[in-house]
Scaffold this motif. Sequence first.
Motif, PDB file in Angstrom:
ATOM      1  N   ALA B 532      -1.305   7.993 -11.467  1.00  0.00           N
ATOM      2  CA  ALA B 532      -0.439   8.386 -10.680  1.00  0.00           C
ATOM      3  C   ALA B 532      -1.098   9.562  -9.763  1.00  0.00           C
ATOM      4  CB  ALA B 532       0.969   8.796 -11.483  1.00  0.00           C
ATOM      5  N   LYS B 533      -1.459  10.584 -10.448  1.00  0.00           N
ATOM      6  CA  LYS B 533      -2.061  11.586  -9.599  1.00  0.00           C
ATOM      7  C   LYS B 533      -3.340  11.220  -8.691  1.00  0.00           C
ATOM      8  CE  LYS B 533      -2.561  15.924  -8.280  1.00  0.00           C
ATOM      9  NZ  LYS B 533      -1.639  16.569  -7.224  1.00  0.00           N
ATOM     10  N   VAL B 534      -4.268  10.286  -9.054  1.00  0.00           N
ATOM     11  CA  VAL B 534      -5.285   9.754  -8.564  1.00  0.00           C
ATOM     12  C   VAL B 534      -4.840   9.062  -7.490  1.00  0.00           C
ATOM     13  CG1 VAL B 534      -7.129   8.255  -8.558  1.00  0.00           C
ATOM     14  CG2 VAL B 534      -6.885   9.644 -10.319  1.00  0.00           C
ATOM     15  N   ARG B 535      -3.934   8.023  -7.645  1.00  0.00           N
ATOM     16  CA  ARG B 535      -3.355   7.484  -6.318  1.00  0.00           C
ATOM     17  C   ARG B 535      -2.820   8.204  -5.437  1.00  0.00           C
ATOM     18  NH1 ARG B 535      -0.674   1.855  -8.848  1.00  0.00           N
ATOM     19  NH2 ARG B 535      -0.827   1.389  -6.451  1.00  0.00           N
ATOM     20  N   GLU B 536      -2.050   9.570  -5.783  1.00  0.00           N
ATOM     21  CA  GLU B 536      -1.456  10.189  -4.803  1.00  0.00           C
ATOM     22  C   GLU B 536      -2.606  11.010  -3.942  1.00  0.00           C
ATOM     23  OE1 GLU B 536       1.043  13.211  -6.824  1.00  0.00           O
ATOM     24  OE2 GLU B 536       0.180  14.719  -5.248  1.00  0.00           O
ATOM     25  N   ILE B 537      -3.780  11.337  -4.789  1.00  0.00           N
ATOM     26  CA  ILE B 537      -4.915  11.979  -3.921  1.00  0.00           C
ATOM     27  C   ILE B 537      -5.270  11.012  -2.765  1.00  0.00           C
ATOM     28  CG2 ILE B 537      -7.095  12.626  -3.933  1.00  0.00           C
ATOM     29  CD1 ILE B 537      -6.184  14.109  -6.663  1.00  0.00           C
ATOM     30  N   LEU B 538      -5.512   9.499  -3.376  1.00  0.00           N
ATOM     31  CA  LEU B 538      -6.258   8.583  -2.392  1.00  0.00           C
ATOM     32  C   LEU B 538      -5.349   8.425  -1.467  1.00  0.00           C
ATOM     33  CD1 LEU B 538      -7.550   6.061  -5.101  1.00  0.00           C
ATOM     34  CD2 LEU B 538      -8.988   7.800  -3.800  1.00  0.00           C
ATOM     35  N   VAL B 539      -4.069   8.182  -1.499  1.00  0.00           N
ATOM     36  CA  VAL B 539      -3.086   8.010  -0.355  1.00  0.00           C
ATOM     37  C   VAL B 539      -3.100   9.079   0.557  1.00  0.00           C
ATOM     38  CG1 VAL B 539      -0.543   7.808   0.245  1.00  0.00           C
ATOM     39  CG2 VAL B 539      -1.463   6.300  -1.730  1.00  0.00           C
ATOM     40  N   ALA B 540      -3.087  10.331   0.128  1.00  0.00           N
ATOM     41  CA  ALA B 540      -3.192  11.384   0.887  1.00  0.00           C
ATOM     42  C   ALA B 540      -4.378  11.413   1.968  1.00  0.00           C
ATOM     43  CB  ALA B 540      -3.078  12.756   0.205  1.00  0.00           C
ATOM     44  N   HIS B 541      -5.409  10.836   1.383  1.00  0.00           N
ATOM     45  CA  HIS B 541      -6.712  10.556   2.320  1.00  0.00           C
ATOM     46  C   HIS B 541      -6.797   9.279   2.878  1.00  0.00           C
ATOM     47  CE1 HIS B 541      -8.462  14.520   1.015  1.00  0.00           C
ATOM     48  NE2 HIS B 541      -8.267  14.200  -0.136  1.00  0.00           N
ATOM     49  N   ASP B 542      -5.593   8.661   2.877  1.00  0.00           N
ATOM     50  CA  ASP B 542      -5.529   7.556   3.608  1.00  0.00           C
ATOM     51  C   ASP B 542      -6.683   6.289   2.860  1.00  0.00           C
ATOM     52  OD1 ASP B 542      -4.149   5.824   5.508  1.00  0.00           O
ATOM     53  OD2 ASP B 542      -5.321   6.525   6.894  1.00  0.00           O
ATOM     54  N   LEU B 543      -6.590   6.392   1.696  1.00  0.00           N
ATOM     55  CA  LEU B 543      -7.622   5.631   0.894  1.00  0.00           C
ATOM     56  C   LEU B 543      -7.036   4.331   0.226  1.00  0.00           C
ATOM     57  CD1 LEU B 543     -10.145   8.073   0.129  1.00  0.00           C
ATOM     58  CD2 LEU B 543     -10.530   6.362   1.909  1.00  0.00           C
ATOM     59  N   GLY B 544      -5.672   4.447  -0.117  1.00  0.00           N
ATOM     60  CA  GLY B 544      -5.006   3.701  -0.771  1.00  0.00           C
ATOM     61  C   GLY B 544      -3.492   3.401  -0.717  1.00  0.00           C
ATOM     62  N   GLN B 545      -2.968   2.576  -1.492  1.00  0.00           N
ATOM     63  CA  GLN B 545      -1.597   2.085  -1.060  1.00  0.00           C
ATOM     64  C   GLN B 545      -0.868   2.968  -2.292  1.00  0.00           C
ATOM     65  OE1 GLN B 545      -2.325  -1.917  -1.733  1.00  0.00           O
ATOM     66  NE2 GLN B 545      -3.367  -2.024   0.252  1.00  0.00           N
ATOM     67  N   ALA B 546       0.541   3.661  -1.766  1.00  0.00           N
ATOM     68  CA  ALA B 546       1.245   4.213  -2.518  1.00  0.00           C
ATOM     69  C   ALA B 546       1.936   3.435  -3.812  1.00  0.00           C
ATOM     70  CB  ALA B 546       2.199   4.903  -1.801  1.00  0.00           C
TER      71      ALA B 546
END
Lengths: 546, 546
Positions: B532-546
Amino acid sequence: MAKTRKQPRPKAETPKGFRDYFGAEVTQRAEMLNVIAAVYHRYGFDALESSAVETVEALGKFLPDVDRPNEGVFAWQEEDAAWLALRYDLTAPLARVYAQHRNDLPIPYRRYAMGPVWRNEKPGPGRFRQFYQCDADTVGSASMAADAEICAMLSDTLEAVGIARGDYVIRINNRKVLNGVMEVAGVLDPSDPEKFAHERGIVLRAIDKLDRLGPEGVRALLGKGREDESGDFTKGAGLGEDQVEVVLSFVLGKERIAEQLASIAEPAGKLNADWEAKYRSISETIEVGDRKSLSVDNQEFTNRLTCTYLRSIVDNSVVGAEGVAELEQIADLLAAQGYGPDRIVIDPSVVRGLGYYTGPVYEAELTFEIFDDKGRKRQFGSVAGGGRYDDLVKRFTGQAVPATGVSIGVDRLLAALREKGRITAQEIGPVVVTVMDRDRMADYQAMVAELRNAGVRAEVYLGNPKNFGNQLKYADRRNSPVAIIEGGDEKARGVVQIKDLILGAQIAQNATLEEWKERPSQFEVARGDLVAKVREILVAHDLGQA
Amino acid sequence: MAKTRKQPRPKAETPKGFRDYFGAEVTQRAEMLNVIAAVYHRYGFDALESSAVETVEALGKFLPDVDRPNEGVFAWQEEDAAWLALRYDLTAPLARVYAQHRNDLPIPYRRYAMGPVWRNEKPGPGRFRQFYQCDADTVGSASMAADAEICAMLSDTLEAVGIARGDYVIRINNRKVLNGVMEVAGVLDPSDPEKFAHERGIVLRAIDKLDRLGPEGVRALLGKGREDESGDFTKGAGLGEDQVEVVLSFVLGKERIAEQLASIAEPAGKLNADWEAKYRSISETIEVGDRKSLSVDNQEFTNRLTCTYLRSIVDNSVVGAEGVAELEQIADLLAAQGYGPDRIVIDPSVVRGLGYYTGPVYEAELTFEIFDDKGRKRQFGSVAGGGRYDDLVKRFTGQAVPATGVSIGVDRLLAALREKGRITAQEIGPVVVTVMDRDRMADYQAMVAELRNAGVRAEVYLGNPKNFGNQLKYADRRNSPVAIIEGGDEKARGVVQIKDLILGAQIAQNATLEEWKERPSQFEVARGDLVAKVREILVAHDLGQA
């Protein structure tokens, strides 16, 4: 526009052993490569596309004293005297790329590559001189985690392209265990590795024929030799009975576990009383080809059981014991990621042809049955294989670089999906707008433009429009779902005729005359409703989005 | 395991003129090919992949008396004496495929093909001997609708891959008009087509140099000749002043329309008083490179205006008038589909090098400016070209088969998108799970398995884990967004450390010490919250889907 001499007409033929691929054959392969690339990418592998042409020197398969180095490859000499060749696989170029760019690459270097390779071999039925490979390799890591990862990724890949769990198995062995067996069987002397090379060659080829010849055939080839059904005699390795037994024990690991387990008085390694009890219960359920019968509880023990059994055979060989330890590590890593022996199994009968493997070897086999050319049932067989090859980069740099990787036979995998009916070779064609009045081509072009802008595959008939029957024949050959007709009368009334060709074909095949009348396959709609009606028909046939 | 002689180490080098492509270079090209294929497919074109290897005879570029037919291609002789070669484009193989399979193909046959081609030419900076082409052709249709369709499709394709409307223009000319001009200028005699061939060659080359030499340079080359800046003299075609004027009138069509229009007393074709008034008003707004200033109302007339002008030059030539009529048809068809001269324009200065074109020729040019190697502004230039070639299949069958098609230079188009900043060459790497304790590799593998199952690109560090700094350096070289750390302490407490490497790099570059403290880039989370935390960081950098 210079004058040219009359020449005989050239033959319109692909060179011997080559072929062309049309329509769905091309797009389905492209889609499969996209799916595979997505899995490889998710595992952290980076794309690499090396040139199709390499120097013969870099490919390095050849002897320097051969006048023309074209055995197995397509090679030619340049004006500057350099010999060039088409790559015959994707591994040799990887070794060259790694050696050339190693200062700029992340290390370990995980890369995937996909593309055609060329073999200058005698073509045969279904065997072509150009075919696709799709490889993933990790260069610069000696860790068994690299091998385990490739096997896990291969499992994910097969499922991603549409091979159901249970329809495949990835089998792992270790070249070191094989060498340990050779040592114990007395055909490998660690102090003189070249000794018995001839015998070992026969042993390897014999093991590789287990599927075809069965245990007794292999036994004969390991001993004095074997006479086949036609009466031809193949000379064997000349091993004594005890030696033969060592090799067979190894190869028939799975079958022998049940019988042998009782005789392992003090099993080496990590067995304890608790485990041994479990092994005994498991051993009764293990049969080759029947892995699905293992309950999930038992799966994590199956690969360990095989390792324990292998250790009992090769424990007196240093290299053999090392190989077993490696297999145990791989089994543990896979278990931690949830890959049990229903997907990835340690199996001593895997040999793999290539001489360059130095550690774990693995192959993916499809386990469902198909009918061969002669109508006989057989398993589909291998679609991917690979292993650890620690010496390939050394050719260039002098330093050993550990590497491991897999190659997927994309064309075989596609054939398998077609066999299973997961994909069909025939593609649905475009909507065809027919040409009733050649002076109104602009009107018809406007129709296809509307359809295309709505995302519908569509085209105007571009042949000679004089014979309308030819236009419908064309639509049929294109496998078109819908044809559009707008003659002068329709134009005047502001309507178009829309023929549902799929429904039409169904009715023609099955319907009675009454049904035919009741279910018309041709509709007249207002010109403005053209796109909506076409989409409605496509959706009804499950060919488009609403 | 046979004894091998000591050999010198091979050089780890691509052959001269070849290169390797890494990571984003490969995936971006693959994505672009997917996008292009989707447009081609929507237009009803079917995929074709012919073999990379053809017989030299089928490629047919060579003279039979040359000892070794390797001029321009990579060719070699097989043991059975046949000469084979790598394809140098995708058109020659199409002619062979059509001739070979014509009884099984729909006719007209629309096909697309994409893949590498090989040229045995002297490599230069940015010029490689293997490069990608992406072609679409319609074989078996003489209709101008086929040519118009290809141009419309090319326009859609450029916009689909990310070239904005206004940043490109597709220019159309017709080889027949050019021949008409030659006839009117007195360097083509329809009753003796070979006469003046030498002069026509000079004229064609002169026209092709308009961009570089300007009108006066072309004028010199059409006449007595031209001395360049270095003092070198190039002999001209030797045309008289009137002849030169005819050719220049043609080539400089756009510029001359304004001046010439007034002198067309009775314009040929469909001009009437109403139209002529419109032409006059339009003519004042037309300037080369300034097509965007045309209002939408005027666009449909611009291409017609050019045709009318061209007719005024070549009306005395049968073939010339035929060429103008073809251009008019194309302009009408394109207008009906909504493609105005802001996207597709009739432009007499297009020549196209290949001798085999027989009718319409077209090319796509990117009109935005870039800086060349010497820092000078220039237009990006041509990225695609094609035309009608009615004689290519005839070589095989003896019957002329009309055909028209386009080839996109995929690598140039990619370079253009990179110049415009639409795509960046650097790819975001995977999440890297570091190895703090090599005995717990199975734990780390379980972490990446969780991440991958959640669709996150992730990998375990597979190098020697002893030096932790090397692991972070590796993550940096991989351009990884996130690193995961779980040492013995974390394991005991049931947590993991998550380093946001992108934020870390931003802070390191820009932040004051206070900001650094306030915005930590490393987070400790419960092991169960890893994904969950990794995805949160990726989304914050516009690199993934929530």
